[in-house]
Design a protein around this motif. Structure first.
Motif, PDB file in Angstrom:
ATOM      1  N   HIS B  43      39.497 -30.092  23.422  1.00  0.00           N
ATOM      2  CA  HIS B  43      38.871 -28.765  23.318  1.00  0.00           C
ATOM      3  C   HIS B  43      38.866 -28.240  21.890  1.00  0.00           C
ATOM      4  N   GLU B  64      47.448 -29.517  14.745  1.00  0.00           N
ATOM      5  CA  GLU B  64      47.990 -30.236  15.893  1.00  0.00           C
ATOM      6  C   GLU B  64      49.464 -30.544  15.632  1.00  0.00           C
ATOM      7  N   ASN B  72      47.142 -33.170  26.971  1.00  0.00           N
ATOM      8  CA  ASN B  72      46.518 -33.544  28.237  1.00  0.00           C
ATOM      9  C   ASN B  72      45.275 -34.406  28.049  1.00  0.00           C
ATOM     10  N   THR B  73      44.637 -34.275  26.878  1.00  0.00           N
ATOM     11  CA  THR B  73      43.441 -35.087  26.648  1.00  0.00           C
ATOM     12  C   THR B  73      43.765 -36.572  26.810  1.00  0.00           C
ATOM     13  N   THR B  77      43.190 -38.152  34.023  1.00  0.00           N
ATOM     14  CA  THR B  77      42.578 -39.234  34.788  1.00  0.00           C
ATOM     15  C   THR B  77      41.054 -39.263  34.611  1.00  0.00           C
ATOM     16  N   ILE B  79      38.246 -37.656  35.118  1.00  0.00           N
ATOM     17  CA  ILE B  79      37.129 -37.445  36.038  1.00  0.00           C
ATOM     18  C   ILE B  79      36.191 -36.379  35.480  1.00  0.00           C
ATOM     19  N   VAL B 208      52.265 -24.768  14.915  1.00  0.00           N
ATOM     20  CA  VAL B 208      52.216 -23.321  14.697  1.00  0.00           C
ATOM     21  C   VAL B 208      53.484 -22.718  15.295  1.00  0.00           C
ATOM     22  N   TYR B 366      44.108 -28.390  36.172  1.00  0.00           N
ATOM     23  CA  TYR B 366      44.060 -29.853  36.194  1.00  0.00           C
ATOM     24  C   TYR B 366      42.649 -30.374  35.986  1.00  0.00           C
ATOM     25  N   GLY B 368      40.266 -29.684  33.053  1.00  0.00           N
ATOM     26  CA  GLY B 368      39.561 -29.309  31.831  1.00  0.00           C
ATOM     27  C   GLY B 368      39.023 -30.445  30.997  1.00  0.00           C
ATOM     28  N   LYS B 370      36.686 -32.664  31.886  1.00  0.00           N
ATOM     29  CA  LYS B 370      35.232 -32.679  32.061  1.00  0.00           C
ATOM     30  C   LYS B 370      34.572 -31.497  31.360  1.00  0.00           C
TER      31      LYS B 370
END
Ligand SMILES: Cc1cc2nc3c(=O)[nH]c(=O)nc-3n(C[C@H](O)[C@H](O)[C@H](O)COP(=O)(O)OP(=O)(O)OC[C@H]3O[C@@H](n4cnc5c(N)ncnc54)[C@H](O)[C@@H]3O)c2cc1C
Ligand SMILES: [Zn+2]
Lengths: 87, 418
Positions: B43, B64, B72-73, B77, B79, B208, B366, B368, B370
């Protein structure tokens, strides 16, 4: 998985318990609107220690307050819910 | 940026493939940027890419704390689908799906988008009614949805248990053929490479630690690599949204919980689509390497530890084995977990905050991954114009106090009941 010391049953596997919500999200029924919105819809959500309401759902069924660390998962204390602990 | 092409590969054949350059730089942070993005997941990187590409805003840093894609990226899984019932959600996710369809070309980077079909199984009359209702809602939006009979499902996924004593009888299903999977790391890397080539600084190992607030306005951040001033600060920190927002004194409608996934050894093709179900707590797909990828419910209790809870994993595996008994022969190779930002209605939170200069893109729960190109595109538009883009306007932070949640599952304001 946590090993939760239920105040009534002693150490039990977390699989028997359900997490409900944080202690600070309990508000009186006559709370002011912004107080109610904050309690119902926001969380401090600390990366650290918080106090949470859990229930020994698949055990004795009682409610309890658990103070624990959300990173290490260490449990500091567990108290039965009653007038002295939560209104 | 050197363009990747068949020709550049061929050229490499004559020089031992020694002409390849690093895909992005490792700059030291500058003293000040127009936009500072907190979080180098898909994101944050997509937002930076679209700020530069669509709005010419290139004095941008993505900060980062670990390495890009390590949140999470890189744990999901993968989808990708737009099969939602509520209009604000289907409109947003369809916008994103259309970007996925041309993303590899746009980025000149193969994100391995594989529209193999997103199949939802129905196990009862009630399930089939809900699937038909959702499919109708999608069709009205011009989104592809096909209701399937039991026989049709059997042709698409012959390995499912269709026997008479099946633990979870299959009555039919609904498929969105345009849905599928993509390669998660490639999404982070492709957006990073493109953003970097347009002048964005991607600064890794830079956590940060606090926000600099002056007269009610965020004017910069303190980091593990020193202070960085900012015209605007955008939070794209997923499971750490609440932790980071608290640095500016905000309390979000978000609770952080772990979500797990697992993968087996690689086998020949046996699961053709992404198999989800209307009633169960597991979903299954097969990776391009052949591993069977499993996922289940979130752990449903707050945690910032990136490790999962055996009970949830066991449930997902039990149900997966009941659906596809042949899986019982496979060995599980790895399991892992990510910290997800569970919101109070299951929908994302994008837009402004009560603190001037501070914007947020979070609450992705769960689902984000896509959203990555869509939210990057629309969040960049929102930042550039200092107002929510109309597609994401329903997902504003103040929707709860206004009584307008977007609750796809209709389960009420509980982050742990999603
Ligand atoms: C097991 C699992 C399965 C999933 N499956 C799917 C799926 O199939 N489909 C789908 O659409 N979605 C899925 N999701 C959800 C999806 O992964 C996320 O919603 C999405 O990847 C979020 O992207 P992001 O860029 O916002 O977050 P992230 O990739 O988590 O990026 C946030 C970044 O912020 C960084 N950060 C945090 N705090 C700081 C700080 N203080 N300073 C600097 N940096 C910081 C983190 O290190 C991290 O890299 C799944 C998630 C998990 C965990
Ligand atoms: Zn008990």
């Amino acid at each position: 998985m946590l090993l939760i010391p239920c105040p009534h049953c002693g150490d039990r596997a977390q699989a028997e318990f359900a997490y409900e919500r944080t202690a600070d999200s309990v508000v009186p029924l006559d709370a002011a609107p912004d107080q109610a919105v904050a309690a119902l819809f926001t969380r401090t959500n600390p990366r650290g220690i918080d106090e949470e309401i859990w229930r020994h759902t698949y055990g004795c069924g009682s409610w309890m307050l658990i103070r624990r660390d959300r990173v290490s998962h260490a449990i500091e204390w567990v108290k039965p819910i009653g007038p002295a602990v939560l209104p | 940026m050197a363009k990747y092409s068949a020709l550049s590969l061929l050229r490499g054949a004559f020089n031992g493939q020694s002409h390849w350059q690093p895909a992005w730089r490792h700059p030291d942070p500058k003293a000040s940027y127009d936009v500072v993005i907190i979080g180098g997941g898909g994101h944050g990187l997509a937002t930076a890419h679209y700020l530069a590409k669509n709005h010419g805003i290139t004095n941008v840093a993505v900060l980062e704390k670990g390495y890009i894609g390590s949140g999470n990226t890189g744990r999901n899984t993968t989808i990708v689908r737009s099969n939602y019932r509520l209009e604000p959600l289907s409109r947003f996710y369809e916008f994103s799906l259309k970007l996925w369809e041309q993303l590899s070309d746009e980025l000149n980077y193969n994100v391995m988008f594989s529209p193999r079909g997103a199949l939802t199984l129905g196990h009862s009359d009630g399930d089939m009614i809900r699937l038909a209702e959702k499919g109708d809602a999608m069709a009205v939006q011009g989104i592809d949805a096909e209701l399937l009979t039991r026989d049709q499902v059997m042709k698409i996924e012959p390995c499912l248990d269709f026997s008479h004593d099946a633990r979870f009888p299959i009555e039919g299903g609904m498929i969105q053929w345009r849905g599928g999977t993509a390669r998660h790391d490639a999404v982070a890397w492709g957006f990073a490479r493109s953003a970097d080539s347009q002048g964005v600084d991607i600064i890794q190992q830079c956590e940060v630690t606090s926000m600099v607030v002056d007269a009610g306005r965020v004017v910069g951040v303190e980091t593990s690599r020193g202070r960085i001033n900012a015209g605007m600060v955008a939070i794209c920190a997923a499971g750490h949204s609440g932790h980071v927002a608290a640095m500016a004194g905000l309390k979000l409608p978000v609770e952080s919980q772990t979500l797990q996934a697992m993968v087996t050894e690689g086998v020949k093709p046996m699961v053709n689509t992404v198999v989800m179900t209307q009633s169960l707590h597991c979903y299954i797909s097969q990776s391009d390497k052949g591993g069977i990828v499993f996922g289940g419910d979130p752990d449903n209790w707050p945690s910032y530890a990136q490790r999962g809870h055996a009970v949830t994993m066991e449930l997902a595996v039990q149900q997966g084995l009941a659906l596809i008994p042949a899986l019982s022969r496979l060995r599980m190779l790895r399991t892992w977990a990510g910290v997800t930002d569970m919101s109070f209605d299951g929908s994302p939170i994008i837009g402004s905050t009560p603190v001037d200069g501070l914007w947020i893109d979070g609450g992705w729960c769960y689902g984000g991954f896509k959203a990555t190109p869509g939210s990057g595109y629309l969040f960049a538009d929102t930042l550039a114009n200092q107002r929510p883009h109309e597609i994401i306007a329903p997902f504003s932070l103040d929707r709860f106090e206004r009584g307008s949640p977007v609750d796809e599952n209709g389960t009420g304001p509980f982050p742990n009941h999603r």
